[in-house]
Design a protein around this motif. Sequence first.
Motif, PDB file in Angstrom:
ATOM      1  N   UNK A  47      53.826  27.436  13.755  1.00  0.00           N
ATOM      2  CA  UNK A  47      53.961  28.383  14.835  1.00  0.00           C
ATOM      3  C   UNK A  47      55.077  28.041  15.623  1.00  0.00           C
ATOM      4  N   UNK A  48      55.881  26.963  15.601  1.00  0.00           N
ATOM      5  CA  UNK A  48      57.110  26.752  16.195  1.00  0.00           C
ATOM      6  C   UNK A  48      58.079  27.402  15.638  1.00  0.00           C
ATOM      7  N   UNK A  49      58.158  27.470  14.069  1.00  0.00           N
ATOM      8  CA  UNK A  49      58.918  28.294  13.410  1.00  0.00           C
ATOM      9  C   UNK A  49      58.737  29.868  13.554  1.00  0.00           C
ATOM     10  N   UNK A  50      57.383  30.159  14.147  1.00  0.00           N
ATOM     11  CA  UNK A  50      57.450  31.432  14.521  1.00  0.00           C
ATOM     12  C   UNK A  50      57.914  31.814  15.824  1.00  0.00           C
ATOM     13  N   UNK A  51      58.359  31.003  16.737  1.00  0.00           N
ATOM     14  CA  UNK A  51      58.748  31.353  17.675  1.00  0.00           C
ATOM     15  C   UNK A  51      60.397  31.512  17.631  1.00  0.00           C
ATOM     16  N   UNK A  79      59.221  27.567  25.791  1.00  0.00           N
ATOM     17  CA  UNK A  79      58.155  26.619  26.064  1.00  0.00           C
ATOM     18  C   UNK A  79      58.145  25.728  27.267  1.00  0.00           C
ATOM     19  N   UNK A  80      57.236  25.528  28.074  1.00  0.00           N
ATOM     20  CA  UNK A  80      57.253  24.713  29.193  1.00  0.00           C
ATOM     21  C   UNK A  80      57.930  23.355  29.005  1.00  0.00           C
ATOM     22  N   UNK A  81      58.665  22.853  30.007  1.00  0.00           N
ATOM     23  CA  UNK A  81      59.299  21.359  29.776  1.00  0.00           C
ATOM     24  C   UNK A  81      58.469  20.205  29.372  1.00  0.00           C
ATOM     25  N   UNK A 295      53.555  34.192  24.519  1.00  0.00           N
ATOM     26  CA  UNK A 295      52.562  33.571  25.454  1.00  0.00           C
ATOM     27  C   UNK A 295      51.467  33.068  24.571  1.00  0.00           C
ATOM     28  N   UNK A 296      50.917  33.900  23.456  1.00  0.00           N
ATOM     29  CA  UNK A 296      49.597  33.113  22.832  1.00  0.00           C
ATOM     30  C   UNK A 296      50.254  32.068  22.147  1.00  0.00           C
ATOM     31  N   UNK A 297      51.274  32.060  21.315  1.00  0.00           N
ATOM     32  CA  UNK A 297      51.894  30.856  20.594  1.00  0.00           C
ATOM     33  C   UNK A 297      51.825  29.684  21.457  1.00  0.00           C
ATOM     34  N   UNK A 314      51.357  28.180  34.331  1.00  0.00           N
ATOM     35  CA  UNK A 314      52.127  26.905  33.651  1.00  0.00           C
ATOM     36  C   UNK A 314      53.099  27.508  32.441  1.00  0.00           C
ATOM     37  N   UNK A 315      53.192  28.733  32.391  1.00  0.00           N
ATOM     38  CA  UNK A 315      53.929  29.157  31.099  1.00  0.00           C
ATOM     39  C   UNK A 315      55.113  29.859  31.558  1.00  0.00           C
ATOM     40  N   UNK A 316      56.210  29.854  30.824  1.00  0.00           N
ATOM     41  CA  UNK A 316      57.724  30.601  31.217  1.00  0.00           C
ATOM     42  C   UNK A 316      57.183  31.887  31.689  1.00  0.00           C
ATOM     43  N   UNK A 317      57.917  32.353  32.492  1.00  0.00           N
ATOM     44  CA  UNK A 317      57.710  33.749  33.118  1.00  0.00           C
ATOM     45  C   UNK A 317      58.143  34.820  32.087  1.00  0.00           C
ATOM     46  N   UNK A 318      57.189  35.768  31.795  1.00  0.00           N
ATOM     47  CA  UNK A 318      57.597  36.833  30.787  1.00  0.00           C
ATOM     48  C   UNK A 318      58.723  37.932  31.667  1.00  0.00           C
TER      49      UNK A 318
END
Length: 318
Positions: A47-51, A79-81, A295-297, A314-318
């Motif tokens: 999933x990280x590789x998917x990003x 990703x969030x900090x 966001x789903x990842x 809590x997630x980075x803003x789109x």
Amino acid sequence: MIERNPGIRLDLGWVNRSRVNDQAVKKRVEDILTSYSVQEENKLDWMVRGIRVIDLTTLAGDDCPSNVYRLCSKAAYPLSENLSKTLDIPVGSLKTGAVCVYPSRVADAFKTLNNMGFDINVASVATCFPSGQSSLEIRLEEIKFAVKSGAKEIDIVINRELAIGGRWEELFNELVEMRKACGEAHMKSILAVGELSTLTNVYKASLIAMMAGSDFIKTSTGKETVNATLYNGLVMCRAIRAYNFKTGYKVGFKPAGGIRTSNDVLQWMTLMKEELGDDYLTPHLFRIGASALLNDLERNLSNRITGGYCLSEEMPMA
């Protein structure tokens, strides 16, 4: 470094004798989905590789500099900090493959990423996206405008009328001119597979796009009724493999349209690995066009680490 595909002379014999067995395609996709899967302990890494292979996209009528700024920020800090620290990913080391915008927003994205100090490519749709319904002259000028504004990748749309009518030489000639207009910017050719009627047409259009010098072939604009499917994807991957066998050049692949979940990403990455090999799990040869996927990842990564899904705020803003 992967050598860029320069294109080859049009080989209509190869194109015209190409045929796709629809039932064999269906059987192969079903086999991949049932016989090959990412092991549970590897899903987090995948999933990280998917990003890293996402072309983070905004193609809305209300796009403006502030939208683009937020998009670039999310591409640079996907990703969030807190989650990055938990995953032992240094903040700033993980980024998306590119940001993708309309030509009029390229300068905003280029300036934003430069000011942030991030080496993230700006991709631009062009050639009267999504329909391509304009004169070749206007479509070429749009490419040149996007490149001049700072785009390093151009997602062009092919003329579907020519493909459906089997006017392959005309399509090839148009794409050669588009490739010239792109200059050093990489050209990603959108086939709009949902409008090509048959899988055989998808295969033939893939060959024509690669012969004309495309750096990537892409499934869809995301605006068609049918967008990226694993069936169309398999056919395009087989065309990429055949082109590589014949010419020695590797052409990238980009599915787009309707890819929204972590499970979607894992399926596409499995297809890449099984059909084209590990090289096609990297952003140099594989991208996914998406807007909501990230966001789903992040939510699924959070769930795997903490046992709970993070909230949208809590997630980075789109």
